[in-house]
Scaffold this motif. Structure first.
Motif, PDB file in Angstrom:
ATOM      1  N   LYS A 119       4.563  -4.277  -3.035  1.00 56.69           N
ATOM      2  CA  LYS A 119       3.186  -3.846  -2.809  1.00 56.69           C
ATOM      3  C   LYS A 119       3.070  -3.266  -1.398  1.00 56.69           C
ATOM      4  N   GLY A 120       2.184  -2.311  -1.238  1.00 58.30           N
ATOM      5  CA  GLY A 120       1.997  -1.693   0.063  1.00 58.30           C
ATOM      6  C   GLY A 120       2.836  -0.454   0.281  1.00 58.30           C
ATOM      7  N   VAL A 121       3.651  -0.083  -0.724  1.00 54.74           N
ATOM      8  CA  VAL A 121       4.451   1.142  -0.651  1.00 54.74           C
ATOM      9  C   VAL A 121       3.786   2.192  -1.533  1.00 54.74           C
ATOM     10  N   GLU A 139      -6.103   0.217   1.213  1.00 57.01           N
ATOM     11  CA  GLU A 139      -5.238  -0.617   2.044  1.00 57.01           C
ATOM     12  C   GLU A 139      -5.294  -0.205   3.512  1.00 57.01           C
ATOM     13  N   LEU A 140      -5.605   1.047   3.772  1.00 61.04           N
ATOM     14  CA  LEU A 140      -5.602   1.544   5.143  1.00 61.04           C
ATOM     15  C   LEU A 140      -6.644   0.837   6.001  1.00 61.04           C
ATOM     16  N   ARG A 144      -0.550  -0.957  11.418  1.00 62.97           N
ATOM     17  CA  ARG A 144       0.678  -0.188  11.613  1.00 62.97           C
ATOM     18  C   ARG A 144       1.124   0.390  10.274  1.00 62.97           C
ATOM     19  N   ALA A 145       1.558   1.652  10.307  1.00 65.26           N
ATOM     20  CA  ALA A 145       2.008   2.317   9.088  1.00 65.26           C
ATOM     21  C   ALA A 145       3.337   3.016   9.350  1.00 65.26           C
ATOM     22  N   LEU A 146       4.158   3.049   8.326  1.00 67.67           N
ATOM     23  CA  LEU A 146       5.400   3.813   8.344  1.00 67.67           C
ATOM     24  C   LEU A 146       5.255   4.969   7.371  1.00 67.67           C
ATOM     25  N   ASP A 149       2.335  -2.455   7.950  1.00 68.99           N
ATOM     26  CA  ASP A 149       1.449  -3.063   6.966  1.00 68.99           C
ATOM     27  C   ASP A 149       1.443  -2.273   5.667  1.00 68.99           C
ATOM     28  N   LEU A 150       1.776  -0.995   5.779  1.00 71.83           N
ATOM     29  CA  LEU A 150       1.902  -0.161   4.590  1.00 71.83           C
ATOM     30  C   LEU A 150       2.900   0.955   4.870  1.00 71.83           C
TER      31      LEU A 150
END
Length: 400
Positions: free
Chosen positions: A120-122, A137-138, A143-145, A232-233
């Motif tokens: 989850k989160g991808v 989710e944002l 932090r995001a990749l 986080d995502l």
């Protein structure tokens, strides 16, 4: 003609083709088939205004439009095959649609990286549902990749930064957009993202995702250089592939995956089978170079729709020179391109103030394209020069 025109794919290209057929005088039955449940909508805002929460609706035409134009819009309807001899499209519910003319406009599907944990989160981003899940989710992320610094990856990085999210943006190539605009202009785009606080890591790929302890949710990733990042995502933006699997058992000729895939078509959209056409991102049209290639730009869908509708109905096609155009909004800068700039062209940076820039692209000394960031007037004024393939020497020194 005996039977309806059936358009499979209710995205921008399919909608524009339906509109152009009516505009060109076609009064017969017209069926527009869409796999999603939503009315046809605009995709470019999804990575920008929509994901930032600035708009909730990117619908292109209201329901009343389809009634007025007598377009039989069938949503939640997926095509799974086509019998070109019987002129029938097979649908997922077991039924079939007869057609006199078939137009393929099924677009693209995001690529996914194989061998990674299903966490989850991808996310990937192509349609409304993808964007809605990402936006939800944002709001709780810090932090995001972002994997892949193409247009989608760069736009999402900019949108995330606008919301105060820390961003790590990774790209295996030397710069963002290197395969599209070349490394020289890519370096200018990289500079802009770094100035906005993006942790941009070029020459770096993804090794695997890291899961939170005792959970099925992503907490970060290990990169190809061995480093780890917390996130986080995660958003995967590594390109798309044409939706053609439903054509696999038909006689319709397809491009090889190594050549970009898609439905092979001539310069007005005719495929290898009589009565079957292709338009938009899924279509590998014949271009002036003698090559067949797909062009994944918003404006291309409308231009192709006009040509196809005229050819199908035997009407006179537009005669004005076509100069491809595309754009990308990142931060407060609109990056615009005219013509056919490629990574192998010679690049002339004619203006650069540290953020905004203008670049001419040439082959054998002749202008093939122009790319500008925050320089709309300077880009647009060279349209005619690009159409004529003018020597770049005519423009150098006058760009400002």
């Amino acid at each position: 003609m005996n039977g309806p025109i059936v358009i499979v794919g209710a995205g921008l290209a399919g909608l524009r083709t339906a509109e152009e057929l009516r505009r060109a005088g076609y009064e017969g039955d017209l069926i527009l088939v869409g796999e999603e449940s939503r009315l046809p909508y605009d995709r470019p805002p999804l990575s920008k205004q929509f994901v930032r929460g600035e708009t909730d609706d990117t619908t292109l035409r209201p329901e009343e439009f389809f009634v007025e134009k007598q377009i039989d819009l069938r949503l939640n309807t997926r095509a799974v095959g086509v019998d070109t001899a019987a002129r029938q499209v097979a649908l997922a519910d077991g039924s079939a649609l007869d057609y006199a003319q078939l137009i393929i406009a099924t677009g693209l599907r995001p690529r996914r990286l194989p061998g990674l944990p299903d966490l989850k989160g991808v996310h990937v981003l192509r349609g409304y549902a993808d964007a809605a899940a990402l936006r939800a989710e944002l709001s709780g992320a810090s932090r995001a990749l972002v994997v892949g610094a193409g247009f989608i990856g760069c736009e999402l990085a900019a949108s995330f930064r606008a919301g105060g999210v820390q961003v790590v943006l990774i790209e295996p190539q030397p710069t963002p957009l290197a395969s599209v605009l070349g490394e020289q202009v890519g370096a200018l785009v990289a500079r802009m993202h770094r100035a906005e606080g993006v942790d941009l890591r070029c020459g770096t790929g993804l090794d695997t995702f890291l899961a939170a302890d005792d959970a099925d949710r992503v907490r970060g990733a290990r990169l190809s250089d061995g480093s780890e990042v917390h996130a986080d995502l995660v958003v995967i933006g590594v390109g798309s592939r044409p939706v053609t699997e439903w054509l696999a058992d038909s006689a319709i000729a397809l491009a090889e995956p190594a050549a970009g895939g898609g439905v092979l078509a001539d310069e007005v959209g005719r495929t290898s089978v009589e009565g079957v056409w292709a338009v938009g991102d899924v279509a590998a049209w014949l271009h002036e170079t003698g090559q067949r290639k797909r062009v994944e730009h918003w404006t291309n869908a409308g231009e192709q729709a006009k040509l196809l509708a005229c050819a199908l109905l035997g009407a006179q096609p537009p005669t004005a020179a076509r100069v491809p155009y595309f754009w990308s909004d990142q931060y407060d800068v609109k990056i615009q391109a005219l013509g056919t700039p490629t990574a192998t062209d010679e690049v002339h940076i004619v203006s650069d103030d540290g953020r905004k820039f203008l670049a001419y692209y040439t082959q054998d000394g002749n202008l093939t394209g122009v790319v500008g960031a925050g320089m709309t007037a300077q880009v647009m004024k060279v349209r005619a020069k690009i159409a004529a393939g003018a020597p770049v020497a005519e423009l150098l020194g006058t760009a400002r």
